[in-house]
Motif scaffolding. Structure first.
Motif, short mmCIF file in Angstrom:
data_model
loop_
_atom_site.label_atom_id
_atom_site.label_comp_id
_atom_site.label_asym_id
_atom_site.label_seq_id
_atom_site.Cartn_x
_atom_site.Cartn_y
_atom_site.Cartn_z
N GLU A 1 0.83 -1.20 0.00
CA GLU A 1 0.00 0.00 0.00
C GLU A 1 0.87 1.26 0.00
OE1 GLU A 1 -2.61 2.54 -0.35
OE2 GLU A 1 -3.53 0.56 -0.04
N THR A 2 0.61 2.15 -0.96
CA THR A 2 1.37 3.41 -1.04
C THR A 2 0.65 4.57 -0.36
OG1 THR A 2 0.36 3.95 -3.18
CG2 THR A 2 2.43 2.70 -3.21
N GLY A 3 -0.56 4.34 0.13
CA GLY A 3 -1.34 5.43 0.72
C GLY A 3 -1.22 5.52 2.23
N TYR A 4 -0.46 4.62 2.86
CA TYR A 4 -0.30 4.63 4.31
C TYR A 4 1.14 4.93 4.69
CZ TYR A 4 -4.77 2.03 4.46
OH TYR A 4 -6.07 1.61 4.32
N GLY A 5 1.33 5.54 5.87
CA GLY A 5 2.63 5.56 6.49
C GLY A 5 2.92 4.21 7.12
N GLU B 1 11.29 1.19 15.81
CA GLU B 1 12.59 1.60 15.29
C GLU B 1 12.49 2.94 14.58
OE1 GLU B 1 15.62 -1.23 13.40
OE2 GLU B 1 14.77 -0.19 11.67
N SER B 2 11.46 3.10 13.73
CA SER B 2 11.28 4.37 13.02
C SER B 2 9.91 4.42 12.37
CB SER B 2 12.36 4.54 11.94
OG SER B 2 12.23 3.54 10.95
N PHE B 3 9.50 5.65 12.05
CA PHE B 3 8.32 5.88 11.21
C PHE B 3 8.79 6.12 9.79
CE2 PHE B 3 6.45 6.69 15.33
CZ PHE B 3 5.11 6.36 15.17
N ARG B 4 8.02 5.66 8.82
CA ARG B 4 8.35 5.89 7.42
C ARG B 4 7.18 6.56 6.72
NH1 ARG B 4 12.86 2.53 6.24
NH2 ARG B 4 13.96 2.37 8.25
N GLU B 5 7.48 7.51 5.87
CA GLU B 5 6.44 8.21 5.12
C GLU B 5 5.80 7.29 4.09
OE1 GLU B 5 5.48 11.40 5.81
OE2 GLU B 5 6.84 11.14 7.51
N LYS B 6 4.72 7.76 3.49
CA LYS B 6 4.06 6.98 2.44
C LYS B 6 5.07 6.66 1.35
CE LYS B 6 -0.39 9.19 3.31
NZ LYS B 6 -1.45 10.08 2.77
N LEU C 1 6.80 -5.02 2.40
CA LEU C 1 5.98 -6.22 2.54
C LEU C 1 6.86 -7.46 2.57
CD1 LEU C 1 2.92 -6.90 2.69
CD2 LEU C 1 3.02 -7.31 0.22
N ALA C 2 7.89 -7.48 1.74
CA ALA C 2 8.78 -8.64 1.67
C ALA C 2 9.60 -8.80 2.95
CB ALA C 2 9.71 -8.52 0.46
N GLU C 3 10.03 -7.68 3.54
CA GLU C 3 10.86 -7.75 4.74
C GLU C 3 10.10 -8.27 5.95
OE1 GLU C 3 13.67 -4.71 5.93
OE2 GLU C 3 13.49 -3.79 3.95
N GLY C 4 8.82 -7.91 6.05
CA GLY C 4 8.00 -8.42 7.14
C GLY C 4 8.15 -7.72 8.47
N ARG C 5 8.90 -6.62 8.52
CA ARG C 5 9.06 -5.90 9.79
C ARG C 5 8.45 -4.50 9.75
NH1 ARG C 5 13.64 -2.46 10.45
NH2 ARG C 5 14.77 -2.13 8.49
N TYR C 6 7.58 -4.29 8.81
CA TYR C 6 6.91 -3.00 8.66
C TYR C 6 5.40 -3.18 8.84
CZ TYR C 6 11.28 -1.20 6.75
OH TYR C 6 12.59 -0.81 6.58
N PHE C 7 4.80 -2.20 9.50
CA PHE C 7 3.37 -2.24 9.76
C PHE C 7 2.75 -0.92 9.32
CE2 PHE C 7 5.55 -4.94 12.77
CZ PHE C 7 4.84 -6.12 12.68
N TRP C 8 1.49 -0.98 8.89
CA TRP C 8 0.78 0.25 8.56
C TRP C 8 0.55 1.06 9.82
CZ3 TRP C 8 -3.43 -2.77 5.41
CH2 TRP C 8 -2.92 -3.07 4.14
N SER D 1 -9.27 -0.58 8.02
CA SER D 1 -9.08 0.33 6.88
C SER D 1 -9.28 1.75 7.38
CB SER D 1 -10.08 0.04 5.76
OG SER D 1 -10.00 1.04 4.76
N ASP D 2 -8.43 2.67 6.90
CA ASP D 2 -8.62 4.06 7.29
C ASP D 2 -9.67 4.74 6.42
OD1 ASP D 2 -7.37 4.67 4.87
OD2 ASP D 2 -6.03 6.16 5.75
N LEU D 3 -10.15 4.03 5.41
CA LEU D 3 -11.23 4.50 4.55
C LEU D 3 -10.97 5.93 4.08
CD1 LEU D 3 -13.52 2.66 3.78
CD2 LEU D 3 -15.02 3.90 5.30
N GLY D 4 -9.76 6.15 3.57
CA GLY D 4 -9.40 7.50 3.17
C GLY D 4 -9.77 7.86 1.75
N THR D 5 -10.05 6.85 0.90
CA THR D 5 -10.29 7.11 -0.51
C THR D 5 -11.34 6.14 -1.03
OG1 THR D 5 -8.61 5.52 -1.22
CG2 THR D 5 -7.88 7.80 -0.84
N TRP D 6 -11.86 6.43 -2.22
CA TRP D 6 -12.78 5.51 -2.87
C TRP D 6 -12.09 4.16 -3.13
CZ3 TRP D 6 -17.71 6.22 -2.76
CH2 TRP D 6 -18.25 7.51 -2.74
N GLY D 7 -10.81 4.22 -3.44
CA GLY D 7 -10.07 2.97 -3.66
C GLY D 7 -10.04 2.10 -2.42
N SER D 8 -9.86 2.71 -1.25
CA SER D 8 -9.84 1.93 -0.01
C SER D 8 -11.22 1.34 0.28
CB SER D 8 -9.35 2.79 1.16
OG SER D 8 -10.22 3.87 1.42
N LEU D 9 -12.28 2.08 -0.06
CA LEU D 9 -13.63 1.53 0.11
C LEU D 9 -13.85 0.36 -0.84
CD1 LEU D 9 -16.41 1.68 1.44
CD2 LEU D 9 -17.08 3.34 -0.30
#
Length: 348
Positions: free
Chosen positions: A153-157, A173-178, A188-195, A271-279
């Motif tokens: 997902e590119t729409g979440y931090g 460890e850190s926050f990452r921008e979108k 997603l492949a690394e498995g240590r990142y969360f939305w 879901s943060d339901l931020g866009t029509w795509g997320s809906l």
């Protein structure tokens, strides 16, 4: 835990990416976007009902939305509606609620939740919240919930933890921008990142200390305002001083600077339901990947579409691929899903 927990619902946004359904007069948190009979803010309060009694629920919203909150959440005391005279992002919103709660319950554990998110597994959500409340009550830590990603997902931090740690409550460890799509795929492949869910939990003392440490100017403003809290002069003081608050998110103001910061990995159909795509992602789909809300919608030779119309409105969509079709109060939007970032411009 429920005996000392308070819930702060942030409900001041205008939801411009959900136009034409969401408008400045009635933004998305006050709408039944999923067609299930309850508005998003009502569903937020419902999720917490077994954990937090109504008298310990607080809603921070714009002054013009007070009638909508009172109509949709009549169980929450009117005195627990905190009315912002202007939009100043999430850090002032959370500080306002924190200073109010501290004045009446200096031992409170606080959950901060946006009003417009969707959760499909409510039982698991409540289990995670109860567990997280226990954690922040016992230590001076800030805790956020990290959603286990199901797609790049590119729409979440994102929230990163140390490699090899994915279970239990973990240090951040850190926050990452979108991210870009390529970066999101690597996360997603690394498995240590969360939305980054935007759900935060902390003891009121921890909240106050964080603001005093990382945003002392904001803390000073709420010290000044708090002299009028629970008096007839409260709204006047807030109206006078709140516009002086820096407009800044809680992520920038506190989270990205804090040291005792933890994340609880969770998976409860969020879901943060931020866009029509997320809906579109959230709703059930037919065999052609179409989703719809409305009881008289028919899609013919169409794929990957989302249609949202009022009950009773007859709509036939033929030959479209990857489109949004949405109508509310006489305004009709037909837009390619891939171009939904332009919807804010269309609404002007």
């Amino acid at each position: 835990m429920a005996g000392i927990a308070h819930l702060v619902i942030m409900a001041g946004g205008v939801g411009s990416r959900f136009w034409p359904m969401s408008t400045p007069a009635v933004p998305k948190q006050f709408l039944d976007i999923t067609g299930e009979g309850r508005t998003l803010i009502q569903r937020t309060a419902d999720r917490f009902a077994s954990l937090v009694p109504p008298e310990r629920m607080w809603v921070v919203t714009a002054k013009q939305y007070a009638p909508l909150v009172r109509e949709q959440l009549p169980e929450i005391p009117a005195a627990n509606l905190l009315l912002e005279p202007c939009m100043r992002n999430t850090a002032p919103c959370i500080a306002y609620a924190g200073w109010k709660i501290k004045a009446v319950d200096p031992e409170a554990a606080i959950v901060v939740s946006p009003a417009d998110h969707v959760v499909t597994d409510v039982a698991e959500f409540r289990r995670v919240i109860a567990h997280s409340l226990a954690f922040v009550t016992d230590r001076p830590a800030i805790l956020t919930l990290g959603m286990k990603p199901t797609r790049p997902e590119t729409g979440y931090g994102y929230i990163a933890v140390a490699a090899g740690q994915t279970q239990g409550i973990l240090p951040v460890e850190s926050f990452r921008e979108k991210p870009s799509l390529a970066v999101a795929e690597s996360y997603l492949a690394e498995g240590r990142y969360f939305w980054n869910s935007g759900l935060f939990l902390w003891h009121v003392r921890t909240l106050e200390a964080a603001f005093r440490t990382y945003t002392p100017a904001l803390a000073d403003l709420f010290d000044r305002m708090s002299a009028a809290f629970y008096t007839p002069d409260e709204q006047r003081a807030v109206d006078a001083l709140y516009p002086e608050c820096q407009s800044i998110s809680i992520d920038y103001a506190v989270m990205e600077k804090a040291s005792d910061l933890y994340v609880c990995p969770a998976d409860f159909g969020w879901s943060d339901l931020g866009t029509w795509g997320s809906l579109h992602t959230l709703l059930p789909k037919d065999e052609c990947d179409n989703a719809s809300v409305g009881d008289r919608v028919k899609l013919v030779d169409s794929r990957h579409c989302i249609v949202h119309v009022p009950s009773g409105k007859r709509v036939v969509v033929e030959g479209l691929d990857g489109y949004i079709v949405a109508e509310r109060d006489g305004t009709l939007l037909i837009c390619r899903l891939q171009d939904e970032q332009h919807i804010k411009e269309f609404s002007r």
